[in-house]
Design a protein around this motif. Structure first.
Motif, PDB file in Angstrom:
ATOM      1  N   ASP A  13      40.948 -22.070  -2.212  1.00  0.00           N
ATOM      2  CA  ASP A  13      41.014 -22.791  -0.954  1.00  0.00           C
ATOM      3  C   ASP A  13      40.142 -22.096   0.090  1.00  0.00           C
ATOM      4  OD1 ASP A  13      41.706 -24.338   1.196  1.00  0.00           O
ATOM      5  OD2 ASP A  13      43.818 -23.738   1.222  1.00  0.00           O
ATOM      6  N   PRO A  14      39.065 -22.747   0.560  1.00  0.00           N
ATOM      7  CA  PRO A  14      38.187 -22.099   1.543  1.00  0.00           C
ATOM      8  C   PRO A  14      38.916 -21.751   2.842  1.00  0.00           C
ATOM      9  CG  PRO A  14      37.233 -24.171   0.791  1.00  0.00           C
ATOM     10  CD  PRO A  14      38.566 -24.050   0.169  1.00  0.00           C
ATOM     11  N   GLU A  15      39.846 -22.601   3.249  1.00  0.00           N
ATOM     12  CA  GLU A  15      40.587 -22.316   4.478  1.00  0.00           C
ATOM     13  C   GLU A  15      41.424 -21.045   4.324  1.00  0.00           C
ATOM     14  OE1 GLU A  15      44.042 -24.413   7.128  1.00  0.00           O
ATOM     15  OE2 GLU A  15      42.610 -25.700   6.082  1.00  0.00           O
ATOM     16  N   PHE A  16      42.052 -20.892   3.173  1.00  0.00           N
ATOM     17  CA  PHE A  16      42.835 -19.681   2.916  1.00  0.00           C
ATOM     18  C   PHE A  16      41.944 -18.440   2.938  1.00  0.00           C
ATOM     19  CE2 PHE A  16      44.274 -16.535  -0.211  1.00  0.00           C
ATOM     20  CZ  PHE A  16      45.490 -16.181   0.352  1.00  0.00           C
ATOM     21  N   LEU A  17      40.763 -18.559   2.328  1.00  0.00           N
ATOM     22  CA  LEU A  17      39.861 -17.404   2.297  1.00  0.00           C
ATOM     23  C   LEU A  17      39.373 -17.049   3.697  1.00  0.00           C
ATOM     24  CD1 LEU A  17      37.831 -18.269  -0.907  1.00  0.00           C
ATOM     25  CD2 LEU A  17      39.630 -16.561  -0.651  1.00  0.00           C
ATOM     26  N   ARG A  18      39.095 -18.050   4.535  1.00  0.00           N
ATOM     27  CA  ARG A  18      38.689 -17.763   5.912  1.00  0.00           C
ATOM     28  C   ARG A  18      39.810 -17.053   6.672  1.00  0.00           C
ATOM     29  NH1 ARG A  18      36.076 -22.760   5.490  1.00  0.00           N
ATOM     30  NH2 ARG A  18      37.902 -23.870   6.275  1.00  0.00           N
ATOM     31  N   GLU A  19      41.027 -17.562   6.503  1.00  0.00           N
ATOM     32  CA  GLU A  19      42.172 -16.947   7.183  1.00  0.00           C
ATOM     33  C   GLU A  19      42.377 -15.512   6.700  1.00  0.00           C
ATOM     34  OE1 GLU A  19      45.478 -16.389   9.609  1.00  0.00           O
ATOM     35  OE2 GLU A  19      43.934 -17.935   9.659  1.00  0.00           O
ATOM     36  N   LEU A  20      42.230 -15.283   5.409  1.00  0.00           N
ATOM     37  CA  LEU A  20      42.384 -13.943   4.856  1.00  0.00           C
ATOM     38  C   LEU A  20      41.320 -13.004   5.412  1.00  0.00           C
ATOM     39  CD1 LEU A  20      44.096 -12.349   2.816  1.00  0.00           C
ATOM     40  CD2 LEU A  20      42.422 -12.971   1.080  1.00  0.00           C
ATOM     41  N   ASP A  21      40.083 -13.499   5.485  1.00  0.00           N
ATOM     42  CA  ASP A  21      38.999 -12.699   6.038  1.00  0.00           C
ATOM     43  C   ASP A  21      39.259 -12.390   7.517  1.00  0.00           C
ATOM     44  OD1 ASP A  21      36.480 -11.401   5.837  1.00  0.00           O
ATOM     45  OD2 ASP A  21      35.560 -13.116   6.863  1.00  0.00           O
ATOM     46  N   ARG A  22      39.739 -13.378   8.263  1.00  0.00           N
ATOM     47  CA  ARG A  22      40.038 -13.173   9.673  1.00  0.00           C
ATOM     48  C   ARG A  22      41.132 -12.129   9.851  1.00  0.00           C
ATOM     49  NH1 ARG A  22      43.569 -14.570  13.290  1.00  0.00           N
ATOM     50  NH2 ARG A  22      44.781 -15.856  11.884  1.00  0.00           N
ATOM     51  N   ARG A  23      42.168 -12.199   9.033  1.00  0.00           N
ATOM     52  CA  ARG A  23      43.264 -11.222   9.122  1.00  0.00           C
ATOM     53  C   ARG A  23      42.780  -9.819   8.772  1.00  0.00           C
ATOM     54  NH1 ARG A  23      48.533 -14.073   6.348  1.00  0.00           N
ATOM     55  NH2 ARG A  23      48.733 -15.767   7.862  1.00  0.00           N
ATOM     56  N   THR A  24      41.931  -9.718   7.767  1.00  0.00           N
ATOM     57  CA  THR A  24      41.420  -8.418   7.337  1.00  0.00           C
ATOM     58  C   THR A  24      40.596  -7.796   8.470  1.00  0.00           C
ATOM     59  OG1 THR A  24      41.327  -9.179   5.063  1.00  0.00           O
ATOM     60  CG2 THR A  24      40.075  -7.214   5.581  1.00  0.00           C
ATOM     61  N   ARG A  25      39.765  -8.584   9.097  1.00  0.00           N
ATOM     62  CA  ARG A  25      38.942  -8.058  10.197  1.00  0.00           C
ATOM     63  C   ARG A  25      39.805  -7.665  11.384  1.00  0.00           C
ATOM     64  NH1 ARG A  25      33.592 -11.926  10.306  1.00  0.00           N
ATOM     65  NH2 ARG A  25      32.976 -11.444   8.186  1.00  0.00           N
ATOM     66  N   ARG A  26      40.834  -8.441  11.656  1.00  0.00           N
ATOM     67  CA  ARG A  26      41.685  -8.142  12.788  1.00  0.00           C
ATOM     68  C   ARG A  26      42.487  -6.853  12.554  1.00  0.00           C
ATOM     69  NH1 ARG A  26      46.253 -12.287  13.897  1.00  0.00           N
ATOM     70  NH2 ARG A  26      46.827 -11.342  11.936  1.00  0.00           N
ATOM     71  N   ASP A  27      42.958  -6.644  11.331  1.00  0.00           N
ATOM     72  CA  ASP A  27      43.784  -5.478  11.033  1.00  0.00           C
ATOM     73  C   ASP A  27      42.971  -4.182  11.064  1.00  0.00           C
ATOM     74  OD1 ASP A  27      45.949  -7.112  10.737  1.00  0.00           O
ATOM     75  OD2 ASP A  27      45.891  -7.142   8.551  1.00  0.00           O
ATOM     76  N   ASP A  28      41.797  -4.198  10.435  1.00  0.00           N
ATOM     77  CA  ASP A  28      41.010  -2.983  10.327  1.00  0.00           C
ATOM     78  C   ASP A  28      40.080  -2.775  11.513  1.00  0.00           C
ATOM     79  OD1 ASP A  28      42.142  -2.583   7.908  1.00  0.00           O
ATOM     80  OD2 ASP A  28      40.390  -3.182   6.720  1.00  0.00           O
ATOM     81  N   GLY A  29      39.574  -3.840  12.041  1.00  0.00           N
ATOM     82  CA  GLY A  29      38.547  -3.728  13.056  1.00  0.00           C
ATOM     83  C   GLY A  29      37.171  -3.602  12.421  1.00  0.00           C
ATOM     84  N   SER A  30      37.111  -3.573  11.096  1.00  0.00           N
ATOM     85  CA  SER A  30      35.831  -3.524  10.382  1.00  0.00           C
ATOM     86  C   SER A  30      35.787  -4.680   9.400  1.00  0.00           C
ATOM     87  CB  SER A  30      35.673  -2.187   9.655  1.00  0.00           C
ATOM     88  OG  SER A  30      36.654  -2.085   8.640  1.00  0.00           O
ATOM     89  N   PRO A  31      34.582  -5.115   8.958  1.00  0.00           N
ATOM     90  CA  PRO A  31      34.507  -6.277   8.065  1.00  0.00           C
ATOM     91  C   PRO A  31      35.096  -6.062   6.684  1.00  0.00           C
ATOM     92  CG  PRO A  31      32.297  -5.454   8.625  1.00  0.00           C
ATOM     93  CD  PRO A  31      33.293  -4.648   9.382  1.00  0.00           C
ATOM     94  N   THR A  32      35.214  -4.852   6.209  1.00  0.00           N
ATOM     95  CA  THR A  32      35.766  -4.652   4.866  1.00  0.00           C
ATOM     96  C   THR A  32      36.970  -3.806   4.861  1.00  0.00           C
ATOM     97  OG1 THR A  32      34.154  -2.906   4.510  1.00  0.00           O
ATOM     98  CG2 THR A  32      33.732  -5.054   3.507  1.00  0.00           C
TER      99      THR A  32
END
Length: 73
Positions: A54-73
């Motif tokens: 699901d592309p929407e799920f992947l976008r949300e997951l990527d957004r959460r990851t960036r928000r938690d770490d402050g870095s893209p990975t």
């Protein structure tokens, strides 16, 4: 000997019943009219099979990851 006579009678009864069921002109008997062919079944709407499809799920997951770490990975 008695068994053989009973077996022959049973086979004869089955044959007669099958012929009576297939006799034309009798209600419920004879050949039936062929059914019209079915069209193709409508396919259910395409949807993701799993969350990682699901592309929407992947976008949300990527957004959460960036928000938690402050870095893209």
């Amino acid at each position: 000997m008695v068994f053989l006579v009973v077996l022959v009678i049973a086979v004869a009864v089955v044959v007669l019943v099958m012929r009576a069921a297939a006799a034309p002109g009798r209600p419920g008997g004879g050949l039936r009219a062929p059914r019209p062919p079915r069209g193709p079944r409508p396919q259910p709407p395409g949807r993701p099979v799993a969350p990682d499809d699901d592309p929407e799920f992947l976008r949300e997951l990527d957004r959460r990851t960036r928000r938690d770490d402050g870095s893209p990975t």
